[in-house]
Scaffold this active site. Structure first.
Site, PDB file in Angstrom:
ATOM      1  N   CYS A  75       0.837  -1.207   0.000  1.00  0.00           N
ATOM      2  CA  CYS A  75       0.000   0.000   0.000  1.00  0.00           C
ATOM      3  C   CYS A  75       0.870   1.253   0.000  1.00  0.00           C
ATOM      4  O   CYS A  75       1.812   1.367   0.786  1.00  0.00           O
ATOM      5  CB  CYS A  75      -0.918  -0.001   1.221  1.00  0.00           C
ATOM      6  SG  CYS A  75      -2.006   1.448   1.312  1.00  0.00           S
ATOM      7  N   PHE A  84     -22.410 -13.211  26.039  1.00  0.00           N
ATOM      8  CA  PHE A  84     -21.919 -12.033  25.320  1.00  0.00           C
ATOM      9  C   PHE A  84     -22.356 -12.160  23.857  1.00  0.00           C
ATOM     10  O   PHE A  84     -21.562 -12.041  22.928  1.00  0.00           O
ATOM     11  CB  PHE A  84     -20.399 -11.894  25.421  1.00  0.00           C
ATOM     12  CG  PHE A  84     -19.859 -11.917  26.827  1.00  0.00           C
ATOM     13  CD1 PHE A  84     -19.809 -10.752  27.581  1.00  0.00           C
ATOM     14  CD2 PHE A  84     -19.409 -13.105  27.391  1.00  0.00           C
ATOM     15  CE1 PHE A  84     -19.302 -10.771  28.885  1.00  0.00           C
ATOM     16  CE2 PHE A  84     -18.904 -13.131  28.678  1.00  0.00           C
ATOM     17  CZ  PHE A  84     -18.852 -11.964  29.427  1.00  0.00           C
ATOM     18  N   CYS A 141      -2.374   0.275   9.387  1.00  0.00           N
ATOM     19  CA  CYS A 141      -1.661  -0.996   9.236  1.00  0.00           C
ATOM     20  C   CYS A 141      -0.264  -0.859   9.826  1.00  0.00           C
ATOM     21  O   CYS A 141       0.405   0.155   9.630  1.00  0.00           O
ATOM     22  CB  CYS A 141      -1.553  -1.399   7.766  1.00  0.00           C
ATOM     23  SG  CYS A 141      -3.127  -1.811   6.988  1.00  0.00           S
ATOM     24  N   CYS A 153     -10.985 -11.604  20.957  1.00  0.00           N
ATOM     25  CA  CYS A 153     -10.171 -10.742  20.097  1.00  0.00           C
ATOM     26  C   CYS A 153      -8.879 -10.343  20.791  1.00  0.00           C
ATOM     27  O   CYS A 153      -8.142  -9.496  20.278  1.00  0.00           O
ATOM     28  CB  CYS A 153     -10.954  -9.498  19.683  1.00  0.00           C
ATOM     29  SG  CYS A 153     -11.523  -8.487  21.069  1.00  0.00           S
ATOM     30  N   GLU A 185     -26.925 -11.131  26.687  1.00  0.00           N
ATOM     31  CA  GLU A 185     -26.192  -9.932  26.276  1.00  0.00           C
ATOM     32  C   GLU A 185     -26.493  -8.797  27.248  1.00  0.00           C
ATOM     33  O   GLU A 185     -27.638  -8.629  27.678  1.00  0.00           O
ATOM     34  CB  GLU A 185     -26.591  -9.529  24.846  1.00  0.00           C
ATOM     35  CG  GLU A 185     -26.081  -8.186  24.381  1.00  0.00           C
ATOM     36  CD  GLU A 185     -24.565  -8.062  24.450  1.00  0.00           C
ATOM     37  OE1 GLU A 185     -24.085  -6.985  24.885  1.00  0.00           O
ATOM     38  OE2 GLU A 185     -23.849  -9.019  24.097  1.00  0.00           O
ATOM     39  N   CYS A 208      -6.655   2.589  -0.049  1.00  0.00           N
ATOM     40  CA  CYS A 208      -6.643   1.618   1.057  1.00  0.00           C
ATOM     41  C   CYS A 208      -6.916   0.205   0.544  1.00  0.00           C
ATOM     42  O   CYS A 208      -7.876  -0.027  -0.199  1.00  0.00           O
ATOM     43  CB  CYS A 208      -7.692   2.010   2.095  1.00  0.00           C
ATOM     44  SG  CYS A 208      -7.807   0.855   3.492  1.00  0.00           S
ATOM     45  N   CYS A 255      -0.090   6.295   7.162  1.00  0.00           N
ATOM     46  CA  CYS A 255      -1.372   5.893   7.736  1.00  0.00           C
ATOM     47  C   CYS A 255      -1.143   4.998   8.945  1.00  0.00           C
ATOM     48  O   CYS A 255      -0.287   4.110   8.929  1.00  0.00           O
ATOM     49  CB  CYS A 255      -2.188   5.161   6.676  1.00  0.00           C
ATOM     50  SG  CYS A 255      -3.695   4.404   7.298  1.00  0.00           S
ATOM     51  N   ASP A 308     -18.072 -15.049  24.044  1.00  0.00           N
ATOM     52  CA  ASP A 308     -17.330 -14.166  23.133  1.00  0.00           C
ATOM     53  C   ASP A 308     -17.320 -12.757  23.719  1.00  0.00           C
ATOM     54  O   ASP A 308     -18.045 -11.872  23.264  1.00  0.00           O
ATOM     55  CB  ASP A 308     -17.985 -14.179  21.748  1.00  0.00           C
ATOM     56  CG  ASP A 308     -17.252 -13.279  20.755  1.00  0.00           C
ATOM     57  OD1 ASP A 308     -16.079 -12.935  21.002  1.00  0.00           O
ATOM     58  OD2 ASP A 308     -17.861 -12.909  19.727  1.00  0.00           O
ATOM     59  N   GLN A 317     -18.857  -8.453  13.196  1.00  0.00           N
ATOM     60  CA  GLN A 317     -17.516  -8.915  12.859  1.00  0.00           C
ATOM     61  C   GLN A 317     -16.995  -8.089  11.691  1.00  0.00           C
ATOM     62  O   GLN A 317     -17.749  -7.630  10.832  1.00  0.00           O
ATOM     63  CB  GLN A 317     -17.531 -10.397  12.513  1.00  0.00           C
ATOM     64  CG  GLN A 317     -17.915 -11.307  13.676  1.00  0.00           C
ATOM     65  CD  GLN A 317     -16.922 -11.259  14.831  1.00  0.00           C
ATOM     66  OE1 GLN A 317     -15.758 -10.932  14.656  1.00  0.00           O
ATOM     67  NE2 GLN A 317     -17.401 -11.582  16.026  1.00  0.00           N
TER      68      GLN A 317
END
Length: 441
Positions: free
Chosen positions: A90, A307, A99, A398, A327, A174, A96, A372, A280
């Site tokens: 890129c 969750f 990334c 995550c 939740e 991008c 930027c 999750d 997601q």
């Protein structure tokens, strides 16, 4: 960083003069990449963190402020590239801040993502747990992103924040976001210049949903009549499904233009989602996670989805089982519950699992539990699961570090962690998701 840095296979940036009063440049060799994506080297007996470097690079750096157990540094020049360095694909890389790892070759990049998970497990005393190959998602697949707009002196800049800065840089090329989002960047910059007063800054969330693109403006003053008319005209011209505004993430979003309903579809069930709802990052990443979760629970017929969000796992699991979805967020729960009314085998409960986790007795009703949580993990719920008799638990996270912490609690309670699969849907970033399957001995 000079653009030549992105195009050269050697990755050698133009040298930068040290600022007045700064430490003189130092030379060092990068040993490895740390958890944030920065290269790690040593100088003067201490650790040095250098962004945009690869293992084996011999570099000249400008030493900066203290950072944890070492010092931050700015890359001045790559004197000799290491074997893992590659040309970043890129043209925005290095400026930027979106990334951090495009300068690694593919093998080194994949190995680093895999090692982040293995290292986190090892630190929790789970180094013998198998870490399976990383599931990779393709470029140009991010279906949601948040951009920044800034208007100064009559000029408007729309894009992502620069590295370690509040300055905004345009990113018209991008490689991460989906084509539908990329095509809107130029028109959105023109729109922001028309509606933002001088000195204003605003975040613009863009999400691709079933039914169209969802725009959510966050920050700044409430749009006046002229701005609202321009936003409505923009929605019509660009075929945007919905445009909303909110003062901050703590406030509810106000509709500006709602041209048609927008939904997310999970397991064939259409769930109406509100502006800013969590999804997601990519359809490919979601498919991978759902597949791993379904394989993990196997033939279970009574499942708790903790969750649960708006039902990413709830509704696919409901194809073969009864699901109790829990939740804590009121908006997400309301959307989940509205969709669950169409199914007799799905129940939705609103509950704060951080302060009020399901008890051992409540968990005993289920053959399998899926959890999750957000990045902070599920410490309280993991402690309750550890003393439960649930045969199968599938954890999704995550954050490998908090996943490993919660996994340690389950293993100490008698579960066996069969294996962990990393899923990379945040391409070229330091982030990686994991799915782990636990069985009660």
């Amino acid at each position: 960083m000079a653009r030549g840095f992105q195009r050269k296979p050697s990755g050698r940036p133009a040298s930068r003069p040290a600022s007045r009063g700064a430490s003189p440049p130092a030379e060092l060799t990068i040993r490895e990449i740390g958890a944030r994506g920065d290269g790690l080297g040593e100088h003067g007996g201490g650790r040095v963190y250098v962004p945009l470097t690869a293992p084996g690079d011999h570099v000249r750096v400008a030493l900066g402020e203290r950072r944890g157990d070492g010092r931050a540094a700015t890359l001045v020049d790559v004197l000799e590239p290491g074997p893992a360095r590659a040309a970043a694909p890129c043209r925005h890389f290095g400026v930027c801040g979106g990334c951090a790892l495009q300068h690694l070759d593919d093998a080194a990049y994949g190995a680093w993502k895999h090692d982040q998970v293995a290292t986190a497990l090892g630190r929790a005393g789970l180094g013998d747990v198998p870490v399976r190959p990383v599931v990779r998602t393709p470029p140009a697949s991010r279906r949601r992103a948040t951009f920044a707009a800034s208007r100064r002196g009559g000029a408007c800049v729309f894009g992502f924040n620069e590295r370690q800065s509040h300055r905004v840089t345009p990113v018209p090329g991008c490689l991460v976001v989906a084509p539908a989002i990329l095509a809107l960047l130029g028109p959105l910059e023109t729109l922001m210049k028309a509606i933002l007063p001088d000195g204003a800054e605003i975040d613009v969330g863009v999400a691709v949903l079933e039914g169209g693109v969802d725009l959510l403006l966050t920050g700044g003053a409430e749009p006046g009549l002229d701005a609202r008319e321009r936003l409505a005209d923009f929605a019509e011209a660009q075929d945007i499904g919905r445009v909303s505004w909110r003062r901050s993430p703590a406030f509810a979003a106000e509709p500006v233009a709602a041209r048609r309903p927008l939904v997310a579809r999970f397991g064939g069930v259409a769930v109406p989602v509100r502006p800013g709802a969590f999804l997601q990052a990519s359809a490919e990443g979601e498919e991978a996670l759902v597949g791993l979760v379904k394989a993990g629970v196997g033939p279970a017929k009574r499942i708790a989805d903790l969750f649960a969000g708006v039902g990413t796992f709830t509704f696919p699991l409901a194809a073969g089982a009864s699901v109790h979805a829990v939740e804590g967020d009121s908006d997400a729960h309301a959307d989940l519950k509205a969709a669950a009314r169409t199914l007799s085998n799905v129940a939705a409960e609103r509950r704060d699992l951080f302060t009020d986790p399901l008890t051992e007795g409540e968990l005993g009703r289920f053959d399998a539990v899926v959890f999750d949580p957000p990045r902070a993990g599920a410490r309280a719920q993991a402690a309750r699961l550890a003393v439960s008799r649930v045969p199968t638990v599938v954890g999704v996270s995550c954050d490998p570090a908090t996943f490993a912490r919660d996994a340690r609690a389950l293993v100490d309670g008698g579960y066996r962690l069969e294996g962990v699969t990393p899923v990379d849907q945040f391409l070229w970033s330091p982030h990686i998701e994991v799915v782990g399957v636990f069985r009660r001995h």
